[in-house]
Design a protein around this motif. Sequence first.
Motif, PDB file in Angstrom:
ATOM      1  N   LEU A  76      72.708  99.261  42.107  1.00  0.00           N
ATOM      2  CA  LEU A  76      73.850  99.728  41.321  1.00  0.00           C
ATOM      3  C   LEU A  76      74.554  98.567  40.630  1.00  0.00           C
ATOM      4  CD1 LEU A  76      75.256 102.475  43.685  1.00  0.00           C
ATOM      5  CD2 LEU A  76      74.029 102.785  41.526  1.00  0.00           C
ATOM      6  N   ILE A  77      74.681  97.457  41.322  1.00  0.00           N
ATOM      7  CA  ILE A  77      75.298  96.265  40.713  1.00  0.00           C
ATOM      8  C   ILE A  77      74.440  95.780  39.553  1.00  0.00           C
ATOM      9  CG2 ILE A  77      75.820  93.823  41.099  1.00  0.00           C
ATOM     10  CD1 ILE A  77      76.735  94.687  43.947  1.00  0.00           C
ATOM     11  N   SER A  78      73.130  95.781  39.737  1.00  0.00           N
ATOM     12  CA  SER A  78      72.211  95.353  38.687  1.00  0.00           C
ATOM     13  C   SER A  78      72.321  96.246  37.449  1.00  0.00           C
ATOM     14  CB  SER A  78      70.779  95.380  39.229  1.00  0.00           C
ATOM     15  OG  SER A  78      69.855  95.159  38.211  1.00  0.00           O
ATOM     16  N   VAL A  79      72.359  97.555  37.663  1.00  0.00           N
ATOM     17  CA  VAL A  79      72.489  98.497  36.541  1.00  0.00           C
ATOM     18  C   VAL A  79      73.801  98.267  35.803  1.00  0.00           C
ATOM     19  CG1 VAL A  79      72.830 100.944  35.975  1.00  0.00           C
ATOM     20  CG2 VAL A  79      70.986 100.260  37.508  1.00  0.00           C
ATOM     21  N   GLU A  80      74.872  98.114  36.562  1.00  0.00           N
ATOM     22  CA  GLU A  80      76.178  97.900  35.953  1.00  0.00           C
ATOM     23  C   GLU A  80      76.211  96.596  35.170  1.00  0.00           C
ATOM     24  OE1 GLU A  80      80.861  97.581  37.275  1.00  0.00           O
ATOM     25  OE2 GLU A  80      79.402  98.367  38.685  1.00  0.00           O
ATOM     26  N   THR A  81      75.642  95.542  35.719  1.00  0.00           N
ATOM     27  CA  THR A  81      75.631  94.239  35.045  1.00  0.00           C
ATOM     28  C   THR A  81      74.835  94.302  33.744  1.00  0.00           C
ATOM     29  OG1 THR A  81      75.826  93.099  37.160  1.00  0.00           O
ATOM     30  CG2 THR A  81      75.010  91.809  35.304  1.00  0.00           C
ATOM     31  N   ARG A  82      73.653  94.929  33.794  1.00  0.00           N
ATOM     32  CA  ARG A  82      72.836  95.050  32.577  1.00  0.00           C
ATOM     33  C   ARG A  82      73.541  95.882  31.516  1.00  0.00           C
ATOM     34  NH1 ARG A  82      67.241  96.997  34.728  1.00  0.00           N
ATOM     35  NH2 ARG A  82      68.675  97.872  36.229  1.00  0.00           N
ATOM     36  N   ALA A  83      74.189  96.957  31.939  1.00  0.00           N
ATOM     37  CA  ALA A  83      74.893  97.817  30.985  1.00  0.00           C
ATOM     38  C   ALA A  83      76.065  97.076  30.353  1.00  0.00           C
ATOM     39  CB  ALA A  83      75.376  99.085  31.674  1.00  0.00           C
ATOM     40  N   CYS A  84      76.781  96.307  31.137  1.00  0.00           N
ATOM     41  CA  CYS A  84      77.907  95.539  30.602  1.00  0.00           C
ATOM     42  C   CYS A  84      77.428  94.469  29.626  1.00  0.00           C
ATOM     43  CB  CYS A  84      78.703  94.901  31.738  1.00  0.00           C
ATOM     44  SG  CYS A  84      79.645  96.101  32.695  1.00  0.00           S
TER      45      CYS A  84
END
Length: 95
Positions: free
Chosen positions: A77-85
């Motif tokens: 989830l952190i990875s997805v959020e970081t990539r999206a940001c």
Amino acid sequence: MAQAPGVEVNINANDWRASLSKRTRSMIVSAMVKQCLPFFGSEGLDRLRDHAKRFEEKTFTTATSLSEYLLTISMKLISVETRACCRVANPRNQV
């Protein structure tokens, strides 16, 4: 230590999977979808839900402990959020 809903207390490492009810696992998938939805939009909701469910099932099957299971999901989830940001911050770098 506080007990998470749907998780039994006093489990050993060999049967940690039995401590998670289907309802709890479903709630985890729903939470993953809810957290990722702002980055992917509602158009791909079914696809996002399917992906989250498959990821949870794979993680549940391969994790060797409850902590590894929760850590793997959290890191994803952190990875997805970081990539999206990063995509929002640098729209020219989108693939």
